[in-house]
Design an enzyme around this catalytic site. Structure first.
Site, PDB file in Angstrom:
ATOM      1  N   ASP A  29       0.870  -1.166   0.000  1.00  0.00           N
ATOM      2  CA  ASP A  29       0.000   0.000   0.000  1.00  0.00           C
ATOM      3  C   ASP A  29       0.916   1.227   0.000  1.00  0.00           C
ATOM      4  O   ASP A  29       2.117   1.128   0.289  1.00  0.00           O
ATOM      5  CB  ASP A  29      -0.952  -0.005   1.196  1.00  0.00           C
ATOM      6  CG  ASP A  29      -2.152   0.912   0.946  1.00  0.00           C
ATOM      7  OD1 ASP A  29      -2.078   1.761   0.046  1.00  0.00           O
ATOM      8  OD2 ASP A  29      -3.155   0.790   1.672  1.00  0.00           O
TER       9      ASP A  29
HETATM   10  C1  BGC Z   1      -4.889   3.351  -0.007  1.00  0.00           C
HETATM   11  C2  BGC Z   1      -4.978   2.365  -1.132  1.00  0.00           C
HETATM   12  C3  BGC Z   1      -4.819   3.083  -2.448  1.00  0.00           C
HETATM   13  C4  BGC Z   1      -3.509   3.825  -2.447  1.00  0.00           C
HETATM   14  C5  BGC Z   1      -3.232   4.574  -3.725  1.00  0.00           C
HETATM   15  C6  BGC Z   1      -3.672   4.237  -0.101  1.00  0.00           C
HETATM   16  O1  BGC Z   1      -3.752   5.289   0.794  1.00  0.00           O
HETATM   17  O2  BGC Z   1      -4.908   2.667   1.226  1.00  0.00           O
HETATM   18  O3  BGC Z   1      -6.182   1.663  -1.087  1.00  0.00           O
HETATM   19  O4  BGC Z   1      -4.906   2.185  -3.504  1.00  0.00           O
HETATM   20  O5  BGC Z   1      -3.520   4.755  -1.385  1.00  0.00           O
HETATM   21  O6  BGC Z   1      -3.979   5.719  -3.795  1.00  0.00           O
END
Ligand code: BGC
Length: 728
Positions: A258
């Site tokens: 993530d």
């Molecule tokens: C989120 C993800 C997301 C990623 C990219 C993170 O803060 O938890 O679900 O895909 O950001 O934006």
């Protein structure tokens, strides 16, 4: 500056940047040096041999927020990712579809596949090859800020719909990313909350949707979560990534982190993390090269990761096609029609006392609208999944569209649940009041958990509206359960509408006047009291405290990650550990097994027509290992309008050697029927539907003995049951 501090500083800068990022798609398309005339395996090996160590390491970290480095020298273009499950977020406006929890409320596999396929097409239209969804974390506590992005509380429902979703996206040549692996079941302090979960609970509740995504849907990518699980960060959790995902489930695709959730270099490298997003901080030359030169990390480990990236990228044709596919479109009639259909099917009619709904558009002369969500369109919750819709339709606009011209729609403002004298008269003098209460993207969002009670004095507002006008309908916007006990008894009609995307207002208006007959079913349980939810006993005491950050304005949202590391380390374990002590008793498994009456049961949802479920029968009263049987029944639409029913099959183990939930969902089918029409449904059941996970033998076990199969229209509305003998 220490690595960790540097990282925290980086996160701060990055978070600020990400909200404003508009990744650009390079117009040039490259021609790969190792072309498509070779088999994928050969292209991968030849590329690997041609790459320098420096190039390989560079490929292990993201670029420009949503990109994965290309290698122009070898004709490999950049690969772009985008959020997420309700539409394409990062490349300008896209179609905002219903949030995943609303898709889950449709219990409609085919609809979910169609939505995902449309999202896949929009990805192709803007040059995105990897969609960062679907999210499949289980709704463990109702206040999790991201429940709206997930598929409810039941692992079977979530698995079925995740499979449809992934198949839909991938049918468009776009890789899906199942996320967040694992146990990111709340947003409160998500970098630090350490989920302590026993193996049986993991396998039965929190992992099935991931397993189905890998083994049934063939997802190409998986994203780890921010939080630690059983003491090890998900991005370097060997039990989860290496032992389970790679070895037991044989996942060959890409594991990405993530955004800013890698916390060291060697741990993730060795556990099986392939790609650090959005940038190689720990997966950088400065960090990895010395480890290789000192012999502490074999270069093979880097090669293995590159091999996985290239296998997916070559295999999916990412390098062989122009980034942007000009034959695909963003928006357009077909996608808007799918968005509308999803919004319609996501609406759950929770209560309809005295048949107040549908309102007769030819009799109603004046409708009063209350609440901010009546004029703004709550398309989705907040955070990385929020899609900027080009033309959202508010409920006010939707009502004006569906009502005959003589009917007046008046918008009444309130001040923190209080209504002025003149407005009170307008409510009293209306034929119906529609109170739009609940949350929106500002107060229900990624990064923090939300409160349990309705915000802004809305409970008071509802009570006041009901006192003034007995034809008051409440339209609830939330990603999950919310406090209703203090007002629901006074409300004759209540719709749960979650977040329905950009066609939200039209779909709700149609439901209010009966142009659309609601058919959604709750994908989670609604409780009478907050403490009735099992998970909340093992959770932070005041989740809403995080929402304090909201009062600091938009800047505050970025402060979420800004706790200095030293402060974290000083935190006592009891403020970091979230013990999932309720085990497998999550949602209705808890309500049913502990005889707690829910406010609205899992699977509940009314219709403007009535259905009868009868003639339940089994293809055989016994089952042996390896066999399948069929549970058949007849569903009849007994009313005088078309509608849809969801037939739900729950399994109860009558003779188990371990404590099991009273019953568990193991099959379902949505059936659309014309007035008076009947249809046979046949639900298939295999021995996995009878099994529990035994941590001692580390296997799924179906114990010989008696089982009771319950067929119904919700977890509490059971129309019939039959016994089955499993012979083993
Ligand atoms: C989120 C993800 C997301 C990623 C990219 C993170 O803060 O938890 O679900 O895909 O950001 O934006």
């Amino acid at each position: 500056m220490s690595g960790r501090r540097w990282k925290l500083a980086y996160i701060r800068r990055h978070e600020i940047a990400r909200d404003n990022v508009q990744p650009t798609v390079p117009p040039e398309s490259c021609t790969p040096v190792f072309g498509p005339s070779l088999p994928v395996g050969a292209r991968v090996e030849q590329t690997l041999a041609a790459l320098s160590l420096e190039e390989k390491i560079t490929m292990l970290g993201g670029v420009d927020s949503m990109g994965i480095h290309g290698v122009p020298r070898l004709g490999l273009q950049r690969v772009w990712c985008s959020d997420a499950s309700a539409g394409v977020r990062n490349f300008g406006p896209g179609t905002a579809f219903a949030a995943p929890v609303a898709l889950a409320a449709s219990w409609n596999r085919d609809l979910v596949r169609r939505v995902a396929s449309a999202i896949g097409e929009e990805c192709r239209a803007v040059g995105v090859s990897i969609l960062l969804g679907p999210g499949v974390n289980i709704a463990r506590v109702p206040t999790c800020g991201r429940n709206f992005e997930y598929l409810g509380e039941d692992p079977f429902l979530a698995s079925e719909l995740a499979v449809s979703y992934i198949e839909g996206v991938q049918s468009r040549g776009v890789a899906a990313t199942v996320k967040h692996f694992a146990c990111n079941n709340s947003e409160y302090d998500r970098h630090r909350m350490n989920a302590i979960v026993d193996e049986r609970t993991l396998r039965e509740i929190y992992l099935p949707a991931f397993r189905a995504a890998v083994q049934r849907a063939g997802t190409h990518c998986l994203m780890s979560s921010y939080n630690p699980v059983n003491g090890a960060y998900a991005s370097e959790n060997r039990t989860l990534l290496r032992d389970l995902l790679r070895k037991a489930w044989d996942f060959r695709g890409i594991v990405m982190s993530d955004w800013n959730s890698v916390y060291s270099t060697r741990g993730p490298l060795e556990a099986g993390m392939d790609l650090e997003m959005p940038r190689g901080v720990f997966y950088s030359r400065e960090q990895i090269e010395p480890l290789i030169h000192e012999g502490r990390v074999p270069v093979d480990l880097v090669d293995e990761k590159i091999r996985r990236l290239l296998t997916v990228f070559y295999g999916m044709g990412f390098y062989d096609r122009p980034t942007v596919d000009s034959s695909c479109t963003v928006g357009g009639d077909a996608h808007l029609a799918t968005a509308l259909e999803a919004a319609r099917q996501g609406i759950v009619l929770l209560k309809n006392q005295g048949g107040l709904l549908p309102l007769d558009p030819h009799r109603v002369r004046r409708i009063a609208l209350l609440g901010r969500n009546a004029t703004e369109t709550p398309t989705g919750g907040g955070g990385s999944s929020r899609v900027r819709a080009a033309n959202p339709i508010s409920l006010e606009q939707g009502l004006r569209q569906v009502l005959p011209s003589g009917c007046q729609v008046v918008v009444v403002a309130d001040r923190h649940g209080r209504i002025s004298g003149a407005d009170a008269r307008r409510l009293r003098d209306s034929d119906a009041v529609v109170a739009c209460v609940g949350f929106d993207y500002r107060i229900e969002s990624e990064s923090y958990d939300r409160r349990w009670r309705l915000p802004d004095g809305q409970a008071r507002l509802v009570r006041r509206a009901c006192a003034l006008n007995r034809n008051t309908v409440v339209v609830l916007t939330a990603g999950g359960d919310v406090e209703t006990q203090s007002w629901v008894a006074r409300v004759p009609a209540l719709l749960h509408t979650f977040y329905l995307g950009e066609r939200s207002g039209q779909a709700i208006a149609e439901a209010l006047v009966g142009a659309n007959n609601p058919s959604g079913k709750l994908p989670f349980s609604m409780a009478r009291r907050w403490s009735d939810h099992a998970g909340v006993a093992n959770y932070v005491r005041r989740p809403e405290r995080t929402s304090k950050r909201l009062t600091l304005g938009p800047r505050a949202r970025r402060l979420v990650n800004d706790w200095p590391a030293a402060r974290l380390e000083r935190l006592p374990r009891e403020r970091r550990d979230v013990r999932y002590a309720e085990g497998v008793f999550v949602g209705y498994r808890h309500f049913d097994s502990r005889d707690i009456e829910p406010q609205f049961a899992f699977g509940h949802g009314l219709s403007y027509t009535t259905f009868e479920l009868s003639g339940m029968r089994l293809s055989s009263p016994t089952m042996r290992r390896g066999e399948e049987l069929t549970v058949a029944a007849t569903v009849r639409n007994c009313g005088c309008r078309a509608g849809a029913e969801v037939v739900q099959l729950y399994v109860e183990d009558l003779e188990s050697s371990v404590e099991r939930p009273r019953k568990e969902l193991k099959a379902f089918e949505r059936v659309a029927l014309q007035a008076g029409e009947s249809r046979e449904v046949a639900l298939r059941l295999g021995e996995e539907a009878l099994s529990f996970y035994d941590p001692l033998t580390r296997s799924w076990v179906a114990e010989p003995g008696r089982f009771r199969l319950h067929l119904g229209s919700s977890s509490r509305a059971i129309a019939g049951n039959v016994e089955l003998e499993y012979l083993g």
